[in-house]
Design an enzyme around this catalytic site. Structure first.
Site, PDB file in Angstrom:
ATOM      1  N   SER A 160     -37.955  -9.102  -3.832  1.00  0.00           N
ATOM      2  CA  SER A 160     -36.773  -8.620  -3.244  1.00  0.00           C
ATOM      3  C   SER A 160     -35.617  -8.400  -4.014  1.00  0.00           C
ATOM      4  O   SER A 160     -35.349  -9.531  -4.714  1.00  0.00           O
ATOM      5  CB  SER A 160     -36.610  -9.298  -1.803  1.00  0.00           C
ATOM      6  OG  SER A 160     -35.251  -8.732  -1.432  1.00  0.00           O
ATOM      7  N   TYR A 203     -33.278  -2.135  -3.340  1.00  0.00           N
ATOM      8  CA  TYR A 203     -32.158  -1.573  -2.653  1.00  0.00           C
ATOM      9  C   TYR A 203     -31.314  -0.730  -3.539  1.00  0.00           C
ATOM     10  O   TYR A 203     -30.992  -1.156  -4.580  1.00  0.00           O
ATOM     11  CB  TYR A 203     -31.473  -2.510  -1.776  1.00  0.00           C
ATOM     12  CG  TYR A 203     -32.256  -3.181  -0.554  1.00  0.00           C
ATOM     13  CD1 TYR A 203     -32.481  -2.338   0.582  1.00  0.00           C
ATOM     14  CD2 TYR A 203     -32.496  -4.456  -0.483  1.00  0.00           C
ATOM     15  CE1 TYR A 203     -33.153  -2.727   1.455  1.00  0.00           C
ATOM     16  CE2 TYR A 203     -32.891  -5.016   0.834  1.00  0.00           C
ATOM     17  CZ  TYR A 203     -33.161  -4.093   1.634  1.00  0.00           C
ATOM     18  OH  TYR A 203     -34.185  -4.528   2.876  1.00  0.00           O
ATOM     19  N   THR A 216     -37.202   0.565  -0.550  1.00  0.00           N
ATOM     20  CA  THR A 216     -36.858   0.741   0.600  1.00  0.00           C
ATOM     21  C   THR A 216     -35.831   1.667   1.064  1.00  0.00           C
ATOM     22  O   THR A 216     -34.975   1.892   0.419  1.00  0.00           O
ATOM     23  CB  THR A 216     -36.112  -0.763   0.853  1.00  0.00           C
ATOM     24  OG1 THR A 216     -37.219  -1.730   0.445  1.00  0.00           O
ATOM     25  CG2 THR A 216     -36.059  -0.643   2.331  1.00  0.00           C
ATOM     26  N   LYS A 257     -41.109   2.855   0.470  1.00  0.00           N
ATOM     27  CA  LYS A 257     -41.587   1.805   1.749  1.00  0.00           C
ATOM     28  C   LYS A 257     -40.255   2.153   2.870  1.00  0.00           C
ATOM     29  O   LYS A 257     -39.129   2.269   2.711  1.00  0.00           O
ATOM     30  CB  LYS A 257     -41.393   0.382   1.104  1.00  0.00           C
ATOM     31  CG  LYS A 257     -41.395  -0.803   2.334  1.00  0.00           C
ATOM     32  CD  LYS A 257     -41.366  -2.140   1.896  1.00  0.00           C
ATOM     33  CE  LYS A 257     -41.188  -2.991   2.816  1.00  0.00           C
ATOM     34  NZ  LYS A 257     -39.987  -3.165   3.438  1.00  0.00           N
ATOM     35  N   HIS A 271     -40.079  -1.863   8.777  1.00  0.00           N
ATOM     36  CA  HIS A 271     -39.126  -2.952   8.139  1.00  0.00           C
ATOM     37  C   HIS A 271     -39.377  -4.241   9.048  1.00  0.00           C
ATOM     38  O   HIS A 271     -38.338  -4.876   9.351  1.00  0.00           O
ATOM     39  CB  HIS A 271     -37.656  -2.546   8.135  1.00  0.00           C
ATOM     40  CG  HIS A 271     -37.049  -3.370   7.263  1.00  0.00           C
ATOM     41  ND1 HIS A 271     -36.228  -2.513   6.091  1.00  0.00           N
ATOM     42  CD2 HIS A 271     -36.531  -4.386   6.807  1.00  0.00           C
ATOM     43  CE1 HIS A 271     -35.539  -3.277   5.600  1.00  0.00           C
ATOM     44  NE2 HIS A 271     -35.689  -4.609   5.994  1.00  0.00           N
TER      45      HIS A 271
HETATM   46  C1  GLV Z   1     -33.505  -7.680   4.150  1.00  0.00           C
HETATM   47  O1  GLV Z   1     -34.161  -6.832   3.666  1.00  0.00           O
HETATM   48  C2  GLV Z   1     -33.756  -7.782   5.529  1.00  0.00           C
HETATM   49  O2  GLV Z   1     -34.640  -6.875   6.366  1.00  0.00           O
HETATM   50  O3  GLV Z   1     -33.415  -8.756   6.055  1.00  0.00           O
END
Ligand code: GLV
Length: 361
Positions: free
Chosen positions: A106, A130, A156, A232, A256
């Protein structure tokens, strides 16, 4: 006696972790309808056992984005793994290496991407991206990931703003003071902003992430990197088609983990439509709600190239660091192997929609 399945890992992790950390990992948006649906939807899909097939020799190996993995089960990107264990993402990377699979690291990790790639010891690491409002920072993250040795980007796209996660608001979720988001250290974005009445992460995302990022910016992203980009957070065929038009090498069907928009469908329920729309043009992955090898088999049957596992990795990490993550992967591997054998499949390539009873997909 050791833990027997991923449910038991979750129960044990809930006992062990501070409530704020457990809630952050486990929670979803709103009433957590999607969070529950992701999981329960798998129970509604029925496998078709096949008998009198020679299943004495079986292989789970698969190829993802041209890379050989020992099984089609990858480590999903999850943030702040240092809250689960002191060795955080490093332990996860070592376990992914031992399991012979990909770790997706991440942006919001508590060790740097360079440290994670090193811990993975040559096994593939993909970087989850991100996008920050500061376009140069976003570009710097992409370049850093490539220079570190990551072999793909996982963009994402479902978090232009953060979903309403009430557990975190109630807990005033904060990163423990000894942890930072190490990838963001130089940029000064390594801590949450002051947000006494809110989830600190929500304040972070809503202040710093680029909520104006569109398909045009995906073109830009693909133009600045040679790495393949997986998109994603896709939940419909229309967006899958747009992602491919704008340069994506693949799609991750994801809501998510039920953490963004509540009451969207379970990922497994939209996977067949998206897989059909994408066809052979790109690779399709899925995450959300997978707890059993039988779930993995269903996802493969309905069109996924591989699945991504998020929360159960964190439960393994919380219980026993690297060994816990490895055990979680091994449990899923063994369950998938048994399920394949009992459905008459001896290889991942042999898995297709005939493995499930029709009615879905
Ligand atoms: C971070 O990416 C979350 O979804 O908490």
């Amino acid at each position: 006696m050791s833990l027997l399945n991923l449910h038991e890992y979750e129960i044990a992790a809930r006992e062990k972790l501070p409530a704020t950390a457990f809630d952050y990992y486990a929670g979803g948006a709103g009433d957590e309808i999607t969070l529950m649906d992701n999981h329960h939807a798998y129970d509604q899909i029925k496998l078709k056992p096949r008998v009198m097939v020679d299943v004495s020799k079986r292989s789970l190996s698969a190829v993802v984005l041209g890379q050989q993995v020992s099984m089609p089960i990858l480590v999903a990107p999850t943030a702040f793994q240092g809250m689960a264990h002191d060795e955080g993402e490093l332990a996860t990377a070592r376990a992914a290496h031992a399991a012979g699979t990909v770790m997706i690291a991440s942006t919001l990790s508590t060790f740097s991407i360079e440290e994670i790639v090193q811990a993975a010891a040559g096994s593939p690491v993909w970087f989850q991206l991100y996008t920050y409002k500061d376009r140069e920072l976003t570009k710097a993250l992409v370049n850093r990931a490539a220079a570190a040795g990551c072999s793909a980007l996982v963009l994402t796209v479902d978090a232009p703003v953060q979903g309403k996660r009430e557990r975190d608001i109630r807990n005033r979720f904060q990163l423990p003071p000894h942890l930072t988001m190490k990838n963001l250290l130089g940029a000064g974005f390594e801590k949450f902003p002051h947000a006494p009445d809110n989830s600190g992460l929500s304040a972070y995302i809503n202040t710093l992430f680029d909520s104006s990022f569109t398909w045009k910016e995906l073109d830009w992203l693909c133009s600045i990197t040679r790495l393949p980009v997986l998109v994603k957070g896709i939940m419909c065929a229309e967006d899958a088609a747009l992602a491919l038009q704008h340069g994506a090498s693949g799609i991750v069907v994801s809501n998510h983990g039920g953490r963004q928009l509540d009451t969207v469908p379970a990922t497994i329920d939209v996977l067949p439509e998206i897989a059909a729309a994408v066809g052979e043009k790109a690779e399709v992955y899925v995450d959300g709600g997978i707890h059993r090898g039988t779930d993995v088999l269903k996802a493969l049957a309905l069109g996924a190239k591989a699945v991504l596992i998020g929360r159960p990795i964190l439960w393994g990490l919380a219980i026993d660091g690297e060994n816990g993550v490895k055990h979680v992967m091994d449990l899923l591997r063994d369950e998938l192997d048994i399920a394949m054998a009992l459905c008459g499949c001896t290889s991942i390539e042999a898995v297709n929609k005939n493995v499930v009873f029709s009615g879905r997909g």
